[in-house]
Write a protein that holds these residues in place. Structure first.
Motif, PDB file in Angstrom:
ATOM      1  N   ASN A 135      -1.230  -9.994  -4.261  1.00 40.20           N
ATOM      2  CA  ASN A 135      -0.749  -8.626  -4.457  1.00 40.20           C
ATOM      3  C   ASN A 135      -1.274  -7.792  -3.286  1.00 40.20           C
ATOM      4  OD1 ASN A 135      -0.162  -6.029  -5.113  1.00 40.20           O
ATOM      5  ND2 ASN A 135      -1.048  -6.092  -7.169  1.00 40.20           N
ATOM      6  N   VAL A 136      -0.429  -7.631  -2.282  1.00 40.32           N
ATOM      7  CA  VAL A 136      -0.870  -6.962  -1.046  1.00 40.32           C
ATOM      8  C   VAL A 136      -1.316  -5.522  -1.326  1.00 40.32           C
ATOM      9  CG1 VAL A 136       0.375  -8.363   0.637  1.00 40.32           C
ATOM     10  CG2 VAL A 136       1.594  -6.520  -0.526  1.00 40.32           C
ATOM     11  N   HIS A 137      -0.847  -4.948  -2.413  1.00 42.28           N
ATOM     12  CA  HIS A 137      -1.172  -3.539  -2.705  1.00 42.28           C
ATOM     13  C   HIS A 137      -2.562  -3.351  -3.297  1.00 42.28           C
ATOM     14  CE1 HIS A 137       2.769  -2.429  -1.438  1.00 42.28           C
ATOM     15  NE2 HIS A 137       3.255  -3.412  -2.176  1.00 42.28           N
ATOM     16  N   GLU A 138      -3.182  -4.436  -3.715  1.00 49.43           N
ATOM     17  CA  GLU A 138      -4.564  -4.296  -4.184  1.00 49.43           C
ATOM     18  C   GLU A 138      -5.546  -4.753  -3.107  1.00 49.43           C
ATOM     19  OE1 GLU A 138      -5.323  -8.544  -6.554  1.00 49.43           O
ATOM     20  OE2 GLU A 138      -5.138  -6.683  -7.691  1.00 49.43           O
ATOM     21  N   ARG A 139      -5.034  -5.012  -1.911  1.00 45.64           N
ATOM     22  CA  ARG A 139      -5.870  -5.487  -0.816  1.00 45.64           C
ATOM     23  C   ARG A 139      -6.040  -4.389   0.247  1.00 45.64           C
ATOM     24  NH1 ARG A 139      -3.829 -11.165   1.047  1.00 45.64           N
ATOM     25  NH2 ARG A 139      -5.849 -11.084   2.127  1.00 45.64           N
ATOM     26  N   GLU A 140      -6.433  -4.771   1.462  1.00 44.25           N
ATOM     27  CA  GLU A 140      -6.707  -3.786   2.509  1.00 44.25           C
ATOM     28  C   GLU A 140      -5.491  -2.891   2.747  1.00 44.25           C
ATOM     29  OE1 GLU A 140      -6.803  -7.140   2.795  1.00 44.25           O
ATOM     30  OE2 GLU A 140      -8.324  -7.787   4.233  1.00 44.25           O
ATOM     31  N   GLU A 141      -5.777  -1.687   3.194  1.00 47.17           N
ATOM     32  CA  GLU A 141      -4.697  -0.708   3.361  1.00 47.17           C
ATOM     33  C   GLU A 141      -3.632  -1.172   4.363  1.00 47.17           C
ATOM     34  OE1 GLU A 141      -6.215   3.166   3.108  1.00 47.17           O
ATOM     35  OE2 GLU A 141      -4.283   4.085   3.626  1.00 47.17           O
ATOM     36  N   PHE A 142      -4.054  -1.907   5.402  1.00 53.81           N
ATOM     37  CA  PHE A 142      -3.057  -2.315   6.406  1.00 53.81           C
ATOM     38  C   PHE A 142      -2.029  -3.279   5.822  1.00 53.81           C
ATOM     39  CE2 PHE A 142      -4.437  -6.625   7.276  1.00 53.81           C
ATOM     40  CZ  PHE A 142      -5.822  -6.617   7.048  1.00 53.81           C
TER      41      PHE A 142
END
Ligand code: DQA
Length: 141
Positions: free
Chosen positions: A102-109
């Motif tokens: 889930n890219v949205h719970e990871r680093e902002e970039f």
């Protein structure tokens, strides 16, 4: 009878060994065998992986006027590649963007995708099952 390509970008050849806490312990080739069995009625379910942006573009051009769908995990190019966005816009075959994590719970970039706006839809955060869900979307279309 449909033709569907799974297209994996950079570092996804390391699945099973790469950061297993994030991406899991299973290699993609093994999972792909399971997908082929599950979607036995898909006329052609093919798989291609490259670490090189140009190879991904070439593959999109190659299948993009004859296939029914592309399931694309562009890896880190998701967040950087205008060329991939242009390629997706330039072909006729619809593309579904997938991510294992889930890219949205990871680093902002990782929150920004340069390709989502050109894709039919986005599936992320379901582990390898993200690919199955994307294929279902084409099979049921
Ligand atoms: C990824 C997420 C990307 O941010 C990352 O660069 C990857 C894998 C995923 O499947 O979760 O390489 O696309």
């Amino acid at each position: 009878m449909k033709k569907i390509l799974i297209l994996n970008g950079p570092n996804l050849n390391l699945l099973g060994r790469r950061e297993p806490g994030i991406y899991g312990a299973r290699g993609f080739e093994d999972y792909f065998e399971e997908l082929k069995q599950r979607f036995a009625d898909v006329a052609e379910l093919s798989y291609f992986q490259s670490n090189h942006e140009g190879d991904l573009l070439d593959k999109l051009h190659e299948v993009g006027f004859s296939y029914d769908g592309v399931v694309l995990n562009a890896g880190a190019y998701t967040h950087t590649s205008i060329a991939l966005q242009d390629a997706i816009r330039g072909i006729q075959t619809p593309v579904v963007e997938v991510h294992i994590s889930n890219v949205h719970e990871r680093e902002e970039f990782r929150h920004r995708s340069l390709i989502s706006c050109a894709c039919r839809g986005v599936i992320c955060g379901f582990g390898l099952d993200s690919y199955r869900l994307a294929i279902e979307s084409f099979v049921n279309a």
